[in-house]
Scaffold this active site. Structure first.
Site, mmCIF file in Angstrom:
data_model
loop_
_atom_site.group_PDB
_atom_site.id
_atom_site.type_symbol
_atom_site.label_atom_id
_atom_site.label_comp_id
_atom_site.label_asym_id
_atom_site.label_seq_id
_atom_site.Cartn_x
_atom_site.Cartn_y
_atom_site.Cartn_z
ATOM 1 N N GLY A 137 83.038 125.727 5.129
ATOM 2 C CA GLY A 137 81.891 126.082 4.307
ATOM 3 C C GLY A 137 80.706 125.193 4.651
ATOM 4 O O GLY A 137 79.568 125.524 4.368
ATOM 5 N N LYS B 138 74.598 114.315 13.061
ATOM 6 C CA LYS B 138 74.335 115.416 12.122
ATOM 7 C C LYS B 138 72.999 116.128 12.410
ATOM 8 O O LYS B 138 72.939 117.355 12.438
ATOM 9 C CB LYS B 138 74.306 114.846 10.707
ATOM 10 C CG LYS B 138 74.302 115.883 9.638
ATOM 11 C CD LYS B 138 75.715 116.241 9.316
ATOM 12 C CE LYS B 138 75.825 117.324 8.288
ATOM 13 N NZ LYS B 138 77.250 117.558 7.979
ATOM 14 N N GLU C 177 65.138 99.291 15.574
ATOM 15 C CA GLU C 177 65.625 100.640 15.231
ATOM 16 C C GLU C 177 65.239 101.072 13.820
ATOM 17 O O GLU C 177 65.311 102.248 13.495
ATOM 18 C CB GLU C 177 67.141 100.727 15.432
ATOM 19 C CG GLU C 177 68.013 99.932 14.461
ATOM 20 C CD GLU C 177 68.186 98.458 14.828
ATOM 21 O OE1 GLU C 177 67.353 97.930 15.587
ATOM 22 O OE2 GLU C 177 69.131 97.823 14.328
ATOM 23 N N HIS D 271 64.977 93.924 14.159
ATOM 24 C CA HIS D 271 65.565 95.251 14.395
ATOM 25 C C HIS D 271 64.500 96.281 14.786
ATOM 26 O O HIS D 271 63.754 96.734 13.912
ATOM 27 C CB HIS D 271 66.259 95.744 13.125
ATOM 28 C CG HIS D 271 67.499 94.979 12.800
ATOM 29 N ND1 HIS D 271 68.740 95.345 13.244
ATOM 30 C CD2 HIS D 271 67.681 93.835 12.096
ATOM 31 C CE1 HIS D 271 69.640 94.484 12.817
ATOM 32 N NE2 HIS D 271 69.025 93.549 12.117
ATOM 33 N N CYS E 25 69.280 91.192 17.114
ATOM 34 C CA CYS E 25 69.783 90.407 15.984
ATOM 35 C C CYS E 25 71.056 89.640 16.364
ATOM 36 O O CYS E 25 71.010 88.732 17.165
ATOM 37 C CB CYS E 25 69.976 91.316 14.776
ATOM 38 S SG CYS E 25 70.200 90.376 13.269
ATOM 39 N N TYR E 26 72.229 90.021 15.829
ATOM 40 C CA TYR E 26 73.453 89.316 16.234
ATOM 41 C C TYR E 26 73.618 89.400 17.755
ATOM 42 O O TYR E 26 74.022 88.427 18.408
ATOM 43 C CB TYR E 26 74.684 89.926 15.539
ATOM 44 C CG TYR E 26 75.972 89.242 15.948
ATOM 45 C CD1 TYR E 26 76.406 88.089 15.301
ATOM 46 C CD2 TYR E 26 76.736 89.736 17.007
ATOM 47 C CE1 TYR E 26 77.566 87.437 15.695
ATOM 48 C CE2 TYR E 26 77.901 89.099 17.401
ATOM 49 C CZ TYR E 26 78.310 87.948 16.743
ATOM 50 O OH TYR E 26 79.449 87.307 17.138
ATOM 51 N N GLY F 184 75.064 92.693 13.687
ATOM 52 C CA GLY F 184 76.386 92.666 13.047
ATOM 53 C C GLY F 184 76.403 91.607 11.962
ATOM 54 O O GLY F 184 75.548 90.722 11.931
ATOM 55 N N ASP G 242 78.970 121.515 9.784
ATOM 56 C CA ASP G 242 79.592 121.143 11.061
ATOM 57 C C ASP G 242 80.541 122.225 11.571
ATOM 58 O O ASP G 242 80.466 122.632 12.739
ATOM 59 C CB ASP G 242 80.348 119.812 10.923
ATOM 60 C CG ASP G 242 79.430 118.697 10.451
ATOM 61 O OD1 ASP G 242 78.202 118.820 10.651
ATOM 62 O OD2 ASP G 242 79.923 117.718 9.871
ATOM 63 N N SER G 243 81.431 122.694 10.685
ATOM 64 C CA SER G 243 82.382 123.695 11.166
ATOM 65 C C SER G 243 81.667 125.008 11.476
ATOM 66 O O SER G 243 82.072 125.743 12.380
ATOM 67 C CB SER G 243 83.521 123.898 10.171
ATOM 68 O OG SER G 243 83.036 124.319 8.933
#
Ligand code: XMP
Length: 510
Positions: A220, A366, A167, A165, A78-79, A51, A223-224
């Site tokens: 369009g 996503k 990640e 980090h 980290c933080y 953070g 996701d939908s």
């Protein structure tokens, strides 16, 4: 599952995604989530994210201290590493030699978190403080040239702190470190698999919806489309899909998505051409926020009208949305520390309609949404489209939105995307598009002088859209795109390539 407590790092999502990629469910909670709330979820481990704050500031964010009494392994990054050191009785100081970027880590104890790693590791740092004194009873397990306590461990309680980090991909063996934490320390099970995720979601929808009808808005976008396909699998023709054509989508997109849905058995598909309403309401509007508001309100109005008129015969009880995990987390209290840059309208569909909300993909990232789409048989070409903003091309036409400008932009964008696809560059890019600048400039074509619009091309690499770098498109390809646009698209005589990073620029133009 693993709980990631979010201290405001843009990497909190990345941590959760890495954990899921390793096959374990991860959920992000606000940094101050009460220990009881965490305990209720029965996590096998907790990760404290990084953070932007410093633990040396008075009001810096802190987790509920009782999380250290839950008997669950904790990994501070980290933080998170610093806050853990401080809360467990160690000391954190301002770092005189701030470490940012790649560093060489020396591992003292190549076991547990560092099992299977060689003694020297390349890791990635990004913080201005460091742990000066490790808490009593804990041991330091790694250091770098300028950070003597780059990692510590309490092997009895399974508490681990790392200043770097794991990640990010710059930490060469980050994934191995996370995997050690998940599987050897937390004893997590590898049960987050996309095929079973899809099956479970379909079963949950059937459970929740019963015999009722559902309406979903098709935008369009990916996701939908995936949300609608899941619901369609679950309840068939009791799903009513409303696709509002705002006139602001990419070239051919309405037809492409609508024909796909029809072909795949969506009997209740309502394509509403509202482009005239949208364009007339946008006439003369140049303020970006104003455009967003008009589009948001008009969308809701058209959507409601369709439900009141065309769908009134059906006993609709649910309104489905393609909300995904980052949308939800971004708009909730987890992002207390993040500033609002612009208003996104994805989450504002009509509350006053009185429907129950159904959000089948609300727990997915996503890339997971795309993979679920693949297991449902959706074509890769539809699933791997780049993100597209809710207000559509209106935020890619700087200033006044007119039919002529929309047409020019759609054509130029189609040429650009087509060339990117043909050259294999498209899937290497996080998001690419053309934007229209409301300038007319001089050019020469044949023997005649021209006075036409400027098209800016934007292509960016990003992890989550929060920050981005411009994509290094090969020069020959840029040249090809530029000639093709000026050659094929009437009304354009100049093409620019945007090489600004986000920040300071944004990805979109408005
Ligand atoms: P910016 O322009 O803020 O964009 O750097 C970051 C990401 O968000 C998308 N974006 C939007 N998405 N409604 C959306 O649904 C919006 O109003 C909106 N504005 C930006 C943008 O395409 C990029 O992926």
């Amino acid at each position: 599952m693993i709980i990631v407590l979010n201290f405001g790092s843009q990497f909190a999502h990345l941590i959760a995604r890495r954990v899921r990629d390793l096959g374990v469910k991860a959920e992000i909670l606000p940094f101050d989530a009460p220990a009881e709330e965490i305990a209720k979820l029965n996590p096998v481990g907790i990760i404290l994210s990084g953070g932007p704050a410093s633990v040396l500031e008075k009001k810096s964010p802190r987790p509920d201290k009782r999380i250290f009494d839950l008997g669950v392994p904790v990994l501070g990054i980290c933080y998170g590493h610093q806050v853990m050191a401080q809360m467990l009785g160690g000391k954190v100081v301002k770092d005189e030699h701030r470490e940012f970027g790649k560093e060489e880590l020396e591992i003292l104890s190549p076991r547990r978190l560092f099992a299977g790693l060689s003694k020297k590791q390349t890791v990635w740092f990004s913080h201005g403080d460091q742990v000066k004194k490790v808490p009593m009873g804990l041991v330091r397990t790694a250091y770098t040239a300028s950070c003597s306590n780059a990692a510590f461990a309490d092997v009895q309680k399974n508490f681990f702190g790392i200043q770097f980090h794991p990640e990010v991909t710059h930490t060469t063996n980050g994934s191995k470190i996370l995997s050690n934490f998940l599987f050897s320390i937390c004893k997590a099970k590898k049960d987050w698999k996309i095929a079973s995720v899809a099956t479970n979601i379909i079963a949950q929808i059937q459970d929740e919806v019963g015999e009722n009808h559902v309406v979903v808005g098709i935008s369009g976008g990916v996701d939908s489309l995936v949300a609608a396909t899941l619901i369609h699998r679950a309840i068939g023709n009791r799903l009513h899909a409303v696709f509002v054509d705002t006139g602001l989508l990419r070239k051919g997109e309405v037809e492409q998505v609508a024909s796909y849905l029809k072909k795949h058995g969506f009997k209740q598909l309502h394509v509403i051409d509202a482009s005239r309403t949208f364009i007339s309401r946008l006439k003369g509007v140049t303020d970006p926020e104003q455009k967003r508001k008009i589009i948001g309100h008009t969308f809701i109005e058209v959507f409601e009208k369709t439900i009141r008129n065309e769908l009134k015969r059906y006993p609709i009880k649910y309104l489905a949305q393609g909300t995904i995990y980052p949308d939800r987390i971004e708009s909730a209290s987890t992002s207390k520390t993040a500033a609002k840059i612009k208003s996104h309208h994805n989450l504002t569909l009509p509350e006053k309609l009185g429907f129950n909300i159904l959000e089948p993909i609300k727990d997915l990232y996503k890339d997971e949404v795309r993979r679920v789409g693949l297991t449902l048989g959706l074509p890769r070409e539809l699933l791997w489209r780049h993100p597209f903003p809710g207000p559509g091309l209106a935020v890619r036409i700087v200033g006044d939105v007119t039919l002529e400008r929309i047409h020019i932009l759609q054509e130029a964008d189609a040429v650009f995307i087509d060339q990117l696809r043909k050259s294999g560059e498209y899937e290497k890019i996080w998001q690419a598009f053309a934007a229209l600048l409301p300038l007319k400039v001089v050019g020469v074509m044949g023997d005649a002088r021209t006075y036409e619009y400027v098209i800016a091309l934007r292509a960016v690499d990003s992890i989550d859209g929060m920050s981005a770098d411009w994509h290094k498109i090969p020069n020959e390809l840029l040249e090809k795109v530029s000639s093709a646009i000026v050659g094929k698209v009437r009304g354009v005589n100049r093409v620019l390539y945007d090489i600004t990073q986000k920040p300071p620029a944004t990805i979109e133009y408005e």
